[in-house]
Design a protein around this motif. Structure first.
Motif, PDB file in Angstrom:
ATOM      1  N   THR A 219      62.824  50.253  90.889  1.00 29.24           N
ATOM      2  CA  THR A 219      62.918  50.455  89.446  1.00 29.24           C
ATOM      3  C   THR A 219      62.808  51.947  89.159  1.00 29.24           C
ATOM      4  O   THR A 219      62.176  52.702  89.891  1.00 29.24           O
ATOM      5  CB  THR A 219      61.794  49.725  88.680  1.00 29.24           C
TER       6      THR A 219
ATOM      7  N   MET B  69      71.169  45.448  96.883  1.00 28.97           N
ATOM      8  CA  MET B  69      69.823  45.363  96.339  1.00 28.97           C
ATOM      9  C   MET B  69      69.596  43.952  95.815  1.00 28.97           C
ATOM     10  O   MET B  69      70.356  43.443  95.011  1.00 28.97           O
ATOM     11  CB  MET B  69      69.655  46.362  95.198  1.00 28.97           C
ATOM     12  N   SER B  70      68.573  43.327  96.325  1.00 24.20           N
ATOM     13  CA  SER B  70      68.291  41.992  95.820  1.00 24.20           C
ATOM     14  C   SER B  70      66.817  41.685  95.986  1.00 24.20           C
ATOM     15  O   SER B  70      66.130  42.276  96.818  1.00 24.20           O
ATOM     16  CB  SER B  70      69.120  40.948  96.568  1.00 24.20           C
ATOM     17  N   LYS B  71      66.376  40.766  95.204  1.00 25.52           N
ATOM     18  CA  LYS B  71      64.961  40.430  95.250  1.00 25.52           C
ATOM     19  C   LYS B  71      64.596  39.804  96.588  1.00 25.52           C
ATOM     20  O   LYS B  71      63.508  40.016  97.107  1.00 25.52           O
ATOM     21  CB  LYS B  71      64.618  39.483  94.108  1.00 25.52           C
TER      22      LYS B  71
ATOM     23  N   THR C 133      64.485  46.097  95.783  1.00 26.19           N
ATOM     24  CA  THR C 133      64.766  46.550  94.422  1.00 26.19           C
ATOM     25  C   THR C 133      63.921  47.785  94.116  1.00 26.19           C
ATOM     26  O   THR C 133      62.764  47.869  94.510  1.00 26.19           O
ATOM     27  CB  THR C 133      64.443  45.468  93.373  1.00 26.19           C
TER      28      THR C 133
ATOM     29  N   HIS D 183      65.826  47.833  86.905  1.00 22.83           N
ATOM     30  CA  HIS D 183      65.947  48.436  88.226  1.00 22.83           C
ATOM     31  C   HIS D 183      67.044  49.500  88.247  1.00 22.83           C
ATOM     32  O   HIS D 183      67.768  49.692  87.274  1.00 22.83           O
ATOM     33  CB  HIS D 183      66.173  47.369  89.298  1.00 22.83           C
TER      34      HIS D 183
END
Length: 501
Positions: free
Chosen positions: A282, A273-275, A280, A38
């Motif tokens: 990339t 930024m986190s799942k 996220t 990412h």
RNA sequence: GGCGCCGUAGCCAAGCGGUAAGGCAGAGGCCUGCAAAGCCUUUAUUCCCCGGUUCGAAUCCGGGCGGCGCCUCCA
């Protein structure tokens, strides 16, 4: 002057001095190769690259190694879901991550060791730790590092030494550890590990290495017992790097790392930024959307590496414009025709046509013309900014001051000495060796020969139309080309074209 | 709770005790057939707030307020 770098261990900005100059042993914690990397990963990779490039630019002989973690919980889980061997599962991601890194202009490391390639070495490392009383095996066939036996444990993170005190054995669900913070060096194999080929024979039975061990073993195998610089994301300070120090110094008795460099995490559109937030991004996606790699690079270098960086779509657009300004400037320098040559001493020859002496150098009162002076000042400011703990934001500012001043000079001067132009071009190229903005943009914007010749013939057609005052036709040609990503610019010297994103 | 970071123009971001870099965006002008590029002028008398130290503070100290990170095999 020389490089000053923040060091996490001493919590201070220190002079950087490699143990064995001009060689620099540089190691970076790379990604876990279970998915595309990412944008946060790439911030770190770009900081690694900035340091790598800066050190080379400064004359060091840099030996750069970055590991790739291909065996851990995440790769095993994913491989398991896919019904593949862990190496088979991770290989394509390794490829894609390195391919995207190349697209972003990240200079390759000398070596990208994989954890699965170093299992025997890790096993023998654990045996040495056991011999030194720093590790103990448990009944299930796992091995743990005993932090209570390593007095320096916690120094990197600045932890209270109290908590490393060996306590009563802590009974976990399935393990038995002396201290909750003791970490796994070797993990007894589970059926899932076996299923994906992530289990190896060892003196403690079938199992796999603990994650922290790979960096100690691989970095020392590739670079020696003492690294000059070890880099990573800020999240790795504890426990990963703390554990690396314990494992490495526990065996070698030598200082493991002379300089710890940690990259601050970025945020995306103002949010972490986190799942779980689902935000996220990339680099793979960004590139597939057609966003310029040079713009991504520019934004990621836009804040000093220990500062929070806010990665945004708007920012990316601003960066694209900034990169374009650089490209336009470079093109202008390339097409400007210099007046006269110079002899070896930098003196201007007599004007061939007997005309007035060139004012550019005459007014400066020295041999170096105004552009050469601006070039020297710019490179000096650029260097100073980077020497100050890799202040890339300030380095970029130095570059843009240069662009502005030289453009102004070029607008004002009737003619510019050839040597002066060369100095400006050389300064720009030199700074870009570190920034990699122009080189990446060129790579990205290359136009094939067929298209290029088509553009040239359209420009000729438009020139004829303009000559006939047929501006409607001329503008139609220009507008059509814009649709195809080509911008035309008319000047006294003719029409030039450029491809834009 | 422990450790640490940050709050500077519309947005991003330098500055580390001496009188606010740079990029993007905006406004006006020059140039241009029109554009584009470039240049010039302009956009923070002021750096979250309140005290303090100092001849002098965005910069140091204290106290607030606000945002954030790590402490969980996330770079």
């Amino acid at each position: 002057m020389s490089l000053k770098l923040y060091d996490t261990l001493t919590r201070s900005v220190r002079d950087f001095e490699p143990a064995d100059p001009p060689r620099v042993r540089l190691y970076a914690c790379g990604p876990t190769v279970y998915d595309h990397a990412h944008i946060g990963n790439y911030r770190s990779f770009l900081v690694y690259d900035l340091l790598h490039r800066y050190l080379k630019w400064s004359g060091y002989d840099v030996d750069f190694v970055m590991n790739l973690t291909d065996v851990d919980d995440k790769t095993i889980d994913r491989a398991s879901e896919a019904g593949k061997d862990v190496r088979e599962y991770t290989a394509p991601f390794t490829e894609s991550i390195l391919a995207d890194a190349r697209t972003l202009g990240i200079l390759p490391a000398r070596s990208y060791p994989l954890a699965t390639g170093y299992v025997p070495q890790m096993v023998s490392w654990i045996e040495r730790l056991e011999e030194k009383g720093l590790a103990y095996a448990t009944e299930d066939g796992s091995v743990y590092f005993s932090i209570g036996a390593f007095p320096a444990y916690g120094r990197l993170k600045g932890l209270d030494p109290e908590f490393t005190r060996p306590g009563a054995r802590v009974a976990d669900d399935e393990y038995e550890k002396e201290n909750v913070r003791d970490f796994a060096l070797w993990k007894a194999a589970k059926p899932a590990d076996e299923a994906v080929g992530a289990a190896w024979d060892s003196p403690w039975g079938r199992g796999r290495p603990g994650w922290h061990l790979e960096c100690s073993v691989m970095s020392i195998a590739e670079l020696g017992e003492t690294l000059d610089i070890h880099m990573g994301g800020e999240d790795l300070v504890f426990p990963h790097h703390e554990n690396e120090i314990a494992q490495s110094e526990g065996v070698t008795g030598q200082t493991f790392v002379r300089h710890w460099v940690h990259v601050k995490h970025l945020v995306v559109e103002g949010e972490k930024m986190s799942k779980s937030l689902g935000n996220t991004i990339t680099v793979h996606e960004l590139l597939e959307e057609g966003l310029g790699p040079a713009a991504i690079r520019h934004q990621l270098l836009g804040a000093q590496y220990r500062r929070e960086l806010n990665f945004t779509r708007d920012g990316l657009a601003a960066s694209a414009a900034a990169v374009q300004r650089l490209l336009d400037f470079e093109a202008r320098l390339a097409e400007t025709v210099g007046a006269g040559g110079v002899d070896g001493a930098g003196n201007r020859p007599p004007a061939a046509d007997g005309g007035a002496p060139a004012t550019a150098t005459a007014e400066s009162g020295g041999l170096a013309g105004p552009l050469a002076r601006l070039a020297d000042e710019a490179v000096e400011a650029f260097r100073t900014a980077l020497e100050d703990d890799l202040n890339s934001a300030e380095a970029l500012a130095a570059l843009f001051v240069f662009v502005n001043r030289v453009n102004g000079e070029l607008d004002a001067a009737a003619e510019v000495a050839q040597c002066d132009l060369e100095a400006a071009r050389a300064a720009l190229a030199s700074m870009d060796e570190v920034l990699g903005l122009l080189s990446v943009a060129h790579e990205d914007l290359d136009v094939d020969d067929d298209f290029a010749s088509e553009i040239e013939s359209l420009i000729a057609e438009r020139k004829a139309a303009r000559g006939d005052k047929d501006f409607a036709r001329a503008d139609a040609i220009r507008d059509d080309l814009v649709e195809r990503g080509i911008v035309l610019e008319d000047s006294a010297a003719g029409t030039r074209w450029k491809r834009v994103r």
